[in-house]
Structures are given as structure tokens and as C-alpha cells.
Design a protein around this motif. Sequence first.
Motif, PDB file in Angstrom:
ATOM      1  N   ASP A   5       0.912  -1.244  -0.151  1.00  0.00           N
ATOM      2  CA  ASP A   5       0.154   0.143   0.006  1.00  0.00           C
ATOM      3  C   ASP A   5       0.630   1.432   0.105  1.00  0.00           C
ATOM      4  O   ASP A   5       0.661   2.019  -0.716  1.00  0.00           O
ATOM      5  CB  ASP A   5      -0.905   0.001   1.414  1.00  0.00           C
TER       6      ASP A   5
ATOM      7  N   ARG B 236       2.438   1.650  -3.425  1.00  0.00           N
ATOM      8  CA  ARG B 236       1.534   2.256  -4.256  1.00  0.00           C
ATOM      9  C   ARG B 236       1.284   3.553  -4.459  1.00  0.00           C
ATOM     10  O   ARG B 236       0.926   4.544  -5.177  1.00  0.00           O
ATOM     11  CB  ARG B 236      -0.070   1.266  -4.273  1.00  0.00           C
ATOM     12  N   ARG B 237       0.983   3.975  -2.986  1.00  0.00           N
ATOM     13  CA  ARG B 237       0.564   5.570  -2.657  1.00  0.00           C
ATOM     14  C   ARG B 237       1.794   6.568  -3.118  1.00  0.00           C
ATOM     15  O   ARG B 237       1.614   7.293  -3.725  1.00  0.00           O
ATOM     16  CB  ARG B 237       0.490   5.466  -1.314  1.00  0.00           C
TER      17      ARG B 237
ATOM     18  N   HIS C 144       1.835   7.262  -6.954  1.00  0.00           N
ATOM     19  CA  HIS C 144       1.028   8.133  -7.415  1.00  0.00           C
ATOM     20  C   HIS C 144       1.455   9.562  -6.963  1.00  0.00           C
ATOM     21  O   HIS C 144       1.318  10.444  -7.453  1.00  0.00           O
ATOM     22  CB  HIS C 144      -0.404   7.734  -6.718  1.00  0.00           C
ATOM     23  N   LEU C 145       2.425   9.688  -5.736  1.00  0.00           N
ATOM     24  CA  LEU C 145       2.728  10.845  -5.485  1.00  0.00           C
ATOM     25  C   LEU C 145       4.121  11.285  -5.932  1.00  0.00           C
ATOM     26  O   LEU C 145       4.510  12.528  -5.892  1.00  0.00           O
ATOM     27  CB  LEU C 145       2.912  10.898  -3.603  1.00  0.00           C
TER      28      LEU C 145
ATOM     29  N   SER D 100       8.952   9.910   3.964  1.00  0.00           N
ATOM     30  CA  SER D 100       8.560   8.716   2.829  1.00  0.00           C
ATOM     31  C   SER D 100       9.587   8.506   1.638  1.00  0.00           C
ATOM     32  O   SER D 100       9.571   7.455   1.390  1.00  0.00           O
ATOM     33  CB  SER D 100       7.097   9.289   2.321  1.00  0.00           C
TER      34      SER D 100
ATOM     35  N   HIS E 201      -0.054   5.965   7.026  1.00  0.00           N
ATOM     36  CA  HIS E 201       0.806   4.908   7.459  1.00  0.00           C
ATOM     37  C   HIS E 201       1.091   4.829   8.949  1.00  0.00           C
ATOM     38  O   HIS E 201       1.194   3.687   9.330  1.00  0.00           O
ATOM     39  CB  HIS E 201       2.412   5.086   6.719  1.00  0.00           C
TER      40      HIS E 201
END
Length: 189
Positions: free
Chosen positions: A125, A128-129, A132-133, A141, A172
Motif C-alpha cells: 500500500d 502504491r501510494r 502516485h505521489l 516517505s 501509514h
Amino acid sequence: MRFLPSVQFIEQSRVADEFVAPAAVLANRLLDAKGLGGLPPCSVSYFIEELHRPGAAIGLHSKGRANVRLNLAWLAKLAQQETAPEWEVAFVILHEYAHFVLELLEAREVSPGATRRRIEAGHADFLRRMSHLGWLADPVSRKLLSNHNAIAEEWYCDAFAYWVAGTLPEPHAEFFYELLAGVRFPPTS
């Protein structure tokens, strides 16, 4: 802080104790603030690196106790910096302690492998996030996207350290609140 050549630093273990003690206090204070102060304590010891891997640390756990062994060569390298690396040492302690916490979680699970599956799903997850960012994500991160964190367990350990420090961004951080709900107690004030 005293700055000594690597050989002198390694030979004088009390210097290593003085160097690590504030970081261990910080790590314990952060664990307690997250409600994890009721878990078994973590002791810290040292070893002399023989594999020429200056960043290596070892997390050992048996019979419900955690012992983090820090590499004296790595500590000596940190001691040469002009800034006090309290957080860097605390981060390594927390990362290694996270392996110990994972073992505790696995011992409590009803279905074998359930905790690791949750961590793998959390890691997927996260990736994946972040895809996109892109690189607009916060610095924590971005650090969690390193090659070291390509393995779900290593991502969990680094993310655990950031979560304990209160710097892991949502959603998270919520993952860790849910994952650790069974071992957390109300934080002490």
C-alpha cells in the motif's frame, strides 16, 4: 562529546557508553510515549565489525528479551561528525527493536503468518501510494522508498522507528496504531 580516532574509540568502551546513552534514553522515552513502555526492555551492547560493513547493527532476541548490538566502527564514524547524532543512533536502536516487536506480534497471532501478511500489505500500500505521489512526498516517505526498504520487513522496521518518533505521515501511521494495538498501553505522561 569527545572526538577520538576510531581505534581509541573502540578501545574505550565507556566512551561508547557515553555516546549511546542519550540515544537509548531517547529511544525508550519515545517508545513509552507511544504506549510501548510495557514491552520488555531493550539492552544495548557493542561488537567490533569484522565484515567491513560500517552501518551494521544486530538485533538479538531470545526468551522475551531484546539486545541490540551496535557496531563500534559505525559508532566511531558517527563520533567523528561535528553534530551529535543522537537521533541516528536512536533510529538504529528503534529499527532493531522493531524486529523484536515483530517476533512478539508473531507469537501472539492466531493464524500463522498473519502479521507478516499485514506488513506485506502495508508495504505494498505504501509503495502504491508513493508511486502516485512521485517525489513530492515528505522526506520520511522518500527515505522509506530506499532500496534497503524493498523488503517488507525492513520497511516495517524503518517505518516503526519513524512512527515511534511521531514523524511517519498518515495513513501509514494509522497502520502502526492498528498493527500494534494488542501490545500498546496508555502512554505515560
